[in-house]
Scaffold this active site. Sequence first.
Site, PDB file in Angstrom:
ATOM      1  N   HIS A  50       0.821  -1.268  -0.190  1.00 39.28           N
ATOM      2  CA  HIS A  50       0.095   0.090  -0.157  1.00 39.28           C
ATOM      3  C   HIS A  50       0.831   0.963  -0.104  1.00 39.28           C
ATOM      4  CE1 HIS A  50      -3.749  -2.273   0.782  1.00 39.28           C
ATOM      5  NE2 HIS A  50      -3.323  -2.911   1.536  1.00 39.28           N
ATOM      6  N   ASP A 180      -8.329  -5.588   7.057  1.00 41.64           N
ATOM      7  CA  ASP A 180      -8.800  -6.433   5.947  1.00 41.64           C
ATOM      8  C   ASP A 180      -9.710  -7.576   6.403  1.00 41.64           C
ATOM      9  OD1 ASP A 180      -8.136  -5.240   3.297  1.00 41.64           O
ATOM     10  OD2 ASP A 180      -5.949  -5.704   4.035  1.00 41.64           O
TER      11      ASP A 180
END
Length: 257
Positions: A50, A180
Amino acid sequence: MPLQLDPRFYTVLRESDRPLVGMWVCSGSPLVAEICAGSGLDWLLIDAEHSPNGLESILAQLHATSGYPIQVMVRPPVNDTVVIKQYLDLGVQNLMIPMVNSAFEAAAAVVAVRYPPHGVRGVGSALARSARWNRIPDYLATASDSISLTVQIESEAAASAVEEILAVDGVDGIFLGPSDLAASMGLLGQQENPLVRAVVEHCLEAAKAAGKPAGVNAFNEATARSYLDAGASFVLVGADVSVLARASEGFAEKFIR
């Protein structure tokens, strides 16, 4: 001149009398990585899933942190044999593989970090920093001893298969990603939800039963301490970009009226 590689992450963890505490390095900056490396923390996670990190910036951060007594783990963007080969050849010794949802995917990561006949890692050590350009004696025969493999449990599917993932030979430990995980449970942005925390704690228990270490991401101090009490062996408690964002906002709040 023969050289030696640093001990891998789990060797240091085994020798420690307490859990290891670390932070994310997401800025892509070697300077920031070096500042964090001198913090007194136990470990850093350089993120390329990310964050704006390519091979060159990861290499620069490995250089920047190499003079400090801190363990460095790197997370590639994907569980891919070619990407893993490139990271290993850069000299990454500790890998964290994201989004591992099954024992099959965990086994794919294991063979990616091992040379034949035990794996499929391409042989280019004479050209690579990993072997310090063949200055590490017997690197090809001993490379597996210098590499650690952590796989991330960050979905309902992964949590359901955690025992099978932990049983894969070559998986050294697991790392829980509550954000997540929460999203996969239909609880986007609710990593503190009791349902999510219960799944994390289940995975911590599974790792304990399997005799393998488990880590977790927790920026909330109370949550981090709770997971440590529940058996987490290593934690990430902050990130360079978050620290800068919150501190700079604090200056604005104090001085701008």
